[in-house]
Scaffold this active site. Structure first.
Site, PDB file in Angstrom:
ATOM      1  N   LYS A 128      39.449  97.863 -27.809  1.00 43.98           N
ATOM      2  CA  LYS A 128      38.794  98.194 -26.541  1.00 43.98           C
ATOM      3  C   LYS A 128      37.398  97.579 -26.550  1.00 43.98           C
ATOM      4  O   LYS A 128      36.567  97.895 -27.399  1.00 43.98           O
ATOM      5  CB  LYS A 128      38.705  99.712 -26.354  1.00 43.98           C
ATOM      6  N   GLY A 172      45.331  96.237 -20.553  1.00 47.59           N
ATOM      7  CA  GLY A 172      44.868  96.905 -19.334  1.00 47.59           C
ATOM      8  C   GLY A 172      43.357  96.966 -19.321  1.00 47.59           C
ATOM      9  O   GLY A 172      42.677  96.390 -20.170  1.00 47.59           O
ATOM     10  N   ASP A 189      37.399 113.796 -19.191  1.00 51.44           N
ATOM     11  CA  ASP A 189      38.132 112.828 -18.365  1.00 51.44           C
ATOM     12  C   ASP A 189      39.608 112.820 -18.728  1.00 51.44           C
ATOM     13  O   ASP A 189      40.224 111.760 -18.865  1.00 51.44           O
ATOM     14  CB  ASP A 189      37.533 111.428 -18.512  1.00 51.44           C
ATOM     15  N   GLY A 226      39.988  99.770 -18.014  1.00 43.43           N
ATOM     16  CA  GLY A 226      39.491 100.992 -17.390  1.00 43.43           C
ATOM     17  C   GLY A 226      38.002 100.882 -17.144  1.00 43.43           C
ATOM     18  O   GLY A 226      37.432  99.788 -17.159  1.00 43.43           O
ATOM     19  N   GLY A 227      37.368 102.031 -16.927  1.00 46.14           N
ATOM     20  CA  GLY A 227      35.949 102.048 -16.650  1.00 46.14           C
ATOM     21  C   GLY A 227      35.123 101.566 -17.820  1.00 46.14           C
ATOM     22  O   GLY A 227      34.030 101.030 -17.655  1.00 46.14           O
ATOM     23  N   PRO A 246      38.044  96.182 -20.887  1.00 44.69           N
ATOM     24  CA  PRO A 246      39.414  95.752 -21.154  1.00 44.69           C
ATOM     25  C   PRO A 246      39.914  96.183 -22.530  1.00 44.69           C
ATOM     26  O   PRO A 246      39.136  96.407 -23.452  1.00 44.69           O
ATOM     27  CB  PRO A 246      39.321  94.218 -21.071  1.00 44.69           C
ATOM     28  N   VAL A 247      41.246  96.289 -22.656  1.00 45.88           N
ATOM     29  CA  VAL A 247      41.886  96.645 -23.925  1.00 45.88           C
ATOM     30  C   VAL A 247      42.891  95.552 -24.269  1.00 45.88           C
ATOM     31  O   VAL A 247      43.667  95.122 -23.421  1.00 45.88           O
ATOM     32  CB  VAL A 247      42.611  98.005 -23.823  1.00 45.88           C
TER      33      VAL A 247
END
Length: 360
Positions: free
Chosen positions: A71, A41, A168, A43-44, A47-48
């Protein structure tokens, strides 16, 4: 090529934290040169990837064939080398069963990566916000997830070496292990405090709409109580199966917090429960969890409980105080009014994450 400054960071990380520092070339090979086939996936942060590491590091050895999550800091991320080091140091010092474990890092040229334990069941949002997947998450499992997140936050706020404010907390940052136990992840926006400090303020607001407390989103004031607000939102989402932001109901224009508050005042909180839980839940237990969630999202920070109190309320039969009106329950009207007077810069492809609020 590693710069002198990067080498200093590598040496201090390796020596002070006994954290393995991985070689970039080896990680590149393990990920198939960061192939999309190995991508979990994004996120900010960036990629991971899921990989099996078969290597010897600069210090220490990871068992051959161990599945890990890598990550990779994206080139567009605003996180710099010093912030990256702070994040590594912050996470490396944390040890709790409800926090994702950091196994190592990579700092080489412009590349910065974190290596975590792999969580086979992915993130919580892929279960609770999906009609098919949500049926797999019966109430006892959701209750366990809520309690686990609460214990993890309590550790961050009170029991760890440093007082950590996550900033977060959201469903996509809760990962699930083989037994569906929750682990809080993604500390890229976290802040640590020493001594008796319990709050701070910033001109750079980071977080995700729908989970941020009013005082943080509007004034940049963050504290353990802003994390408590995010936890309360998450609790109500886990019970209901829908996101706070973007929630729709034909009878009103409130978000999920407003909907939950309205039902509570009408003594109809049972209507908030996800339909897929009808045959699996203990009604009194769910109603108590909803009540605790509403206490956590109250408008004023001083009205919200600490996480130690939250854990007590979730695990005992103590009498719960009456909640007051939640913050941002008239969220849509607030945003409509502010849209002509505020500028919002976004920096995340994973939901909507804001980084700055400034008047025009």
């Amino acid at each position: 090529m590693v710069s002198v400054r990067e080498r200093d960071i590598i040496d201090s990380t390796d020596k002070d934290l006994e954290l393995p520092v991985f070689d970039f070339a080896t990680i590149a090979i393990a990920t198939g040169n960061f192939s999309d086939d190995n991508k979990l996936g994004e996120g900010g942060y960036g990629p991971v990837y899921k990989v099996k590491l078969l290597m010897t590091q600069l210090s220490g050895t990871l068992k051959d064939g161990k599945e890990v999550a890598v990550k990779r800091l994206s080139k567009t991320s605003t996180q710099g080398l010093d912030e990256f080091k702070n994040e590594v140091i912050c996470i490396a010092k944390l040890q709790h069963r409800n926090l994702v474990k950091l196994l190592g890092c990579c700092i080489e040229s412009e590349e910065k990566m974190l290596v975590y334990e792999y969580m086979p069941n992915g993130s919580l949002d892929t279960f609770i916000f999906d009609k098919k997947q949500s049926k797999l998450l019966e109430w006892s499992m959701r209750h366990n997830v809520i309690n686990g997140i609460a214990r993890g936050l309590l550790y961050l706020h009170q029991d760890s070496r440093l007082r950590i404010i996550h900033r977060d907390l959201k469903a996509s940052n809760i990962l699930l292990d083989f037994e569906m136990n929750p682990k809080i992840s993604d500390f890229g926006m976290a802040r640590s405090f020493g001594g008796n400090e319990i709050q701070g303020n910033t001109k750079r607001v980071v977080g995700t709409y729908g989970y941020m407390s009013p005082e943080y989103a509007i004034d940049g004031l963050f504290s353990i109580k802003s994390d408590v607000f995010s936890f309360g939102v998450l609790v109500l989402e886990i019970v209901n199966g829908k996101r706070n932001r973007g929630f729709f109901h034909p009878d009103h224009k409130h978000n999920l917090l407003g909907h939950a508050w309205r039902l509570y005042k009408e003594q109809k909180s049972f209507e908030l429960i996800d339909e897929s839980l009808n045959n699996t839940c203990d009604l009194s237990e769910v109603l108590r969890v909803i009540h605790v969630g509403l206490l956590c999202v109250q408008q004023a920070p001083e009205d919200r409980p600490t996480m130690s109190t939250v854990v007590l309320m979730l695990t005992s039969n103590i009498t719960l105080p009456e909640p007051k009106e939640p913050g941002f329950f008239t969220e849509r009207k607030l945003y409509d009014q502010e849209s002509s007077s505020s500028k919002v810069d976004t920096c995340s492809a994973n939901e909507i994450t804001i980084t700055l609020l400034t008047p025009r």
